[in-house]
Design an enzyme around this catalytic site. Sequence first.
Site, PDB file in Angstrom:
ATOM      1  N   HIS A   1       0.855  -1.191   0.000  1.00  0.00           N
ATOM      2  CA  HIS A   1       0.000   0.000   0.000  1.00  0.00           C
ATOM      3  C   HIS A   1       0.891   1.241   0.000  1.00  0.00           C
ATOM      4  O   HIS A   1       1.970   1.244   0.591  1.00  0.00           O
ATOM      5  CB  HIS A   1      -0.915  -0.003   1.234  1.00  0.00           C
ATOM      6  CG  HIS A   1      -1.971   1.058   1.157  1.00  0.00           C
ATOM      7  ND1 HIS A   1      -1.716   2.364   1.476  1.00  0.00           N
ATOM      8  CD2 HIS A   1      -3.267   1.001   0.768  1.00  0.00           C
ATOM      9  CE1 HIS A   1      -2.830   3.081   1.280  1.00  0.00           C
ATOM     10  NE2 HIS A   1      -3.783   2.269   0.850  1.00  0.00           N
TER      11      HIS A   1
ATOM     12  N   GLU B   1      -3.948   2.156  -7.257  1.00  0.00           N
ATOM     13  CA  GLU B   1      -4.340   3.252  -6.376  1.00  0.00           C
ATOM     14  C   GLU B   1      -3.419   4.451  -6.614  1.00  0.00           C
ATOM     15  O   GLU B   1      -2.328   4.520  -6.015  1.00  0.00           O
ATOM     16  CB  GLU B   1      -4.238   2.829  -4.915  1.00  0.00           C
ATOM     17  CG  GLU B   1      -5.148   1.693  -4.540  1.00  0.00           C
ATOM     18  CD  GLU B   1      -5.463   1.722  -3.045  1.00  0.00           C
ATOM     19  OE1 GLU B   1      -6.641   1.829  -2.705  1.00  0.00           O
ATOM     20  OE2 GLU B   1      -4.522   1.672  -2.231  1.00  0.00           O
TER      21      GLU B   1
END
Length: 243
Positions: free
Chosen positions: A91, A161
């Site tokens: 992430h 993302e």
Amino acid sequence: MIIACNWKMNMTTETALDLVADMATQVAVTGVQRIIFPPFPLLAAIHMRVAGTDILMGGQDCHTEQKGAFTGDVSASMLSDVGCKWVIIGHSERRQLHHETNDLIAAKVAAAQSAGLSVMLCVGETEQDRRAGASDAVVLDMLASSLPADIDPTRLAIAYEPVWAIGTGQNASEAEISAMHNRIGGFLAASNMKHVPVLYGGSVKPDNAAAIMAMASVDGVLVGGASLDAHSIKAITDQSAPN
Ligand code: PGA
């Protein structure tokens, strides 16, 4: 279609159990898989609540080793032991705030799969990369360098993302999502991984989820802020359909 809920460092036992109880009352559409990613201390309690429902659970990170003298870390086999089926790796908040490199991430992906977990690997360019016109190169390099050579594609999902879209309320446009998802799809096809789902994440909300999930190149959404609220995640789930 995957609806993944990244709770980040939020929730208490009480608020988390309430939210999960609420989610469990909603019957997801056939072909739609819901996965929640609670913080580590909540996993065992949440597992008791989601067992027997269609909701799967995952961890938000794991170590490269399965056990040992690594104070403060959590291993993939520990996640599996408390009922996780998935783990988020790479992430942008880990890449940026914990300085995680592609090499480290690749080692984590290998450790996670060897412990039997499926991996949600996150990739995405920063605002600076985007302004420099380097988005494609950055994302493709992250993909090529964050996947170990012996990757099992049946236990892998990619979450695109863009860093500038995370938590900002400014989601990427459909044209931007489609262009990047097609590039990622091209990379996966060329690497014999064409069935790996590709999710979009970054300010997914009830008012933009339907349009994003309707896109042919989008196999799901990774939702942060909006996944903390029972009404929002219900509204997003209501708009999903397998593509
Ligand atoms: P956001 O977070 O939905 O709050 O933008 C997404 C993520 O970081 O996974």
